[in-house]
Design an enzyme around this catalytic site. Structure first.
Site, PDB file in Angstrom:
ATOM      1  N   HIS A 108       4.266   5.819  11.690  1.00 38.98           N
ATOM      2  CA  HIS A 108       3.828   5.652  10.301  1.00 38.98           C
ATOM      3  C   HIS A 108       2.855   6.811  10.015  1.00 38.98           C
ATOM      4  O   HIS A 108       1.641   6.608   9.911  1.00 38.98           O
ATOM      5  CB  HIS A 108       3.161   4.289  10.135  1.00 38.98           C
ATOM      6  N   LYS A 125      25.804  -2.832   0.175  1.00 39.25           N
ATOM      7  CA  LYS A 125      27.286  -2.786   0.178  1.00 39.25           C
ATOM      8  C   LYS A 125      27.798  -2.012   1.382  1.00 39.25           C
ATOM      9  O   LYS A 125      28.994  -1.780   1.507  1.00 39.25           O
ATOM     10  CB  LYS A 125      27.784  -2.102  -1.097  1.00 39.25           C
ATOM     11  N   ARG A 166      10.853   4.073   3.759  1.00 40.72           N
ATOM     12  CA  ARG A 166      10.506   3.065   4.787  1.00 40.72           C
ATOM     13  C   ARG A 166      11.777   2.342   5.177  1.00 40.72           C
ATOM     14  O   ARG A 166      12.591   1.994   4.306  1.00 40.72           O
ATOM     15  CB  ARG A 166       9.481   2.070   4.263  1.00 40.72           C
ATOM     16  N   ARG A 223       0.801  -1.230   0.000  1.00 42.31           N
ATOM     17  CA  ARG A 223       0.000   0.000   0.000  1.00 42.31           C
ATOM     18  C   ARG A 223       0.826   1.268   0.000  1.00 42.31           C
ATOM     19  O   ARG A 223       0.583   2.175  -0.802  1.00 42.31           O
ATOM     20  CB  ARG A 223      -0.898   0.071   1.254  1.00 42.31           C
TER      21      ARG A 223
HETATM   22  N1   CP Z   1      -0.475  -0.134   5.844  1.00 38.29           N
HETATM   23  C1   CP Z   1       0.741  -0.351   5.309  1.00 38.29           C
HETATM   24  O1   CP Z   1       1.716   0.291   5.696  1.00 38.29           O
HETATM   25  O2   CP Z   1       0.782  -1.316   4.349  1.00 38.29           O
HETATM   26  P1   CP Z   1       2.083  -1.742   3.548  1.00 38.29           P
HETATM   27  O3   CP Z   1       3.039  -2.368   4.530  1.00 38.29           O
HETATM   28  O4   CP Z   1       1.615  -2.683   2.481  1.00 38.29           O
HETATM   29  O5   CP Z   1       2.687  -0.490   2.969  1.00 38.29           O
END
Ligand code: CP
Length: 305
Positions: free
Chosen positions: A129, A80, A101, A51
């Protein structure tokens, strides 16, 4: 130049502005179709995602911009030994904005200190998040019409679930919010969330074990996956993973206007039989995430409409 690492980097007024922009994008998508022409988003994903990465990419394409990046740390020079700081400096030469991420808490913050372009935290370890929280907030606004005076049930892995930590922070700024935190003992909300957010803000909360007993009082039920990737011991994961499974039977005592959310991916926490219930809002939440990411990209790139 502005980065968003934590949902608290955005004021309530700024979140209101992002919600308004997202609703305008939903109503008038053509108005936004070319506003990021010539701009590039870099998606740097050192951890798996469906997502978040693809909605960021769809968001930038729908704004008329382009996307570069990687979806696997092993295909980048971090394999590396390149540092996050150097990666951020390098990507600043190629792109206008970064969505990152990373499995390590704080990595996107380190990137923001070293990049010369905005950095958006797309999830860092068990920490934060913020763009998932923006998706959650737009869904709550569209489904409930308010953020005040809501009883919010948070169910499942409240220890490692970074989306829960960001959502508690965000909702703690509104009045009349109550949290019912439903988890096994091993996956209770961390003390630092209670000490730093809930207690100082005078937020009413309870910690409970039974989803069925909590159900009748909830306006929102936020289900979460047990975060397998954060466990040190597989036996503990197997023992805890199916503690809570939402089924139609468990919804019998729920409010008629309950809003069921889940950041997804789902494993077993919500039976597919719940998907057709009008209270199931988790796929709307997915789509709302794209609109909020579009709004955030526009804000951080200071695009005038
Ligand atoms: N909700 C969410 O972060 O989904 P993903 O890990 O697929 O990005």
């Amino acid at each position: 130049m502005r980065s968003v690492i934590d949902i608290m980097d955005l004021s309530v007024e700024e979140i209101d502005g992002l919600l308004s922009t997202a609703e305008d994008i939903i109503a008038n998508p053509k108005k936004y179709a070319k506003v990021c022409e010539g701009k590039k988003l870099a998606t740097l994903f050192f951890e798996p995602s469906t997502r978040t990465r693809l909605s960021f990419e769809a968001a930038m394409y729908e704004l008329g911009g382009n996307v570069i990046g990687f979806s696997d740390a092993n295909s980048s020079s971090s394999s590396k030994g390149e540092s996050v700081a150097d990666t951020a400096r390098v990507i600043s030469c190629y792109a206008d904005i970064i969505a990152m991420r990373h499995p390590k808490e704080g990595a996107p913050f380190v990137a923001s200190l070293n990049a010369s372009i905005p950095v958006i935290n797309a999830g860092d370890g068990g920490h934060n998040h913020p763009t998932q929280t923006l998706a959650d907030l737009l869904t709550i606004k569209r489904e409930k019409g308010r953020f005040d005076n809501l009883t919010v049930g948070l169910c499942g892995d409240l220890k490692f679930g970074r989306t829960v930590h960001s959502l508690i922070n965000a909702l703690s700024r509104y009045s009349g919010i109550k949290f019912v935190m439903i988890s096994p003992d091993e996956l209770r909300i961390p003390d630092y969330v209670k000490q730093n957010v809930l207690i100082p803000n005078g937020i009413e909360f309870s910690e409970e074990k039974s989803l069925e007993e909590a159900m009748p009082k909830l306006d929102i039920l936020y289900m979460t996956r047990v975060q397998k990737e954060r466990f040190f011991n597989e036996a503990d994961y197997i023992r805890l993973k199916d503690t809570y499974i939402l089924t139609p039977e468990k919804l019998e005592n729920a409010k008629e206007d309950l809003c069921i959310l889940h950041p997804l991916p789902r494993v077993n926490e919500i039976s597919v039989a719940v998907d057709n219930d009008k209270r199931a809002c988790y796929f709307k939440q997915v789509l709302n995430g794209k609109y909020m990411r579009m709004a955030l990209i526009l804000k951080l790139l200071e695009v005038e409409i």
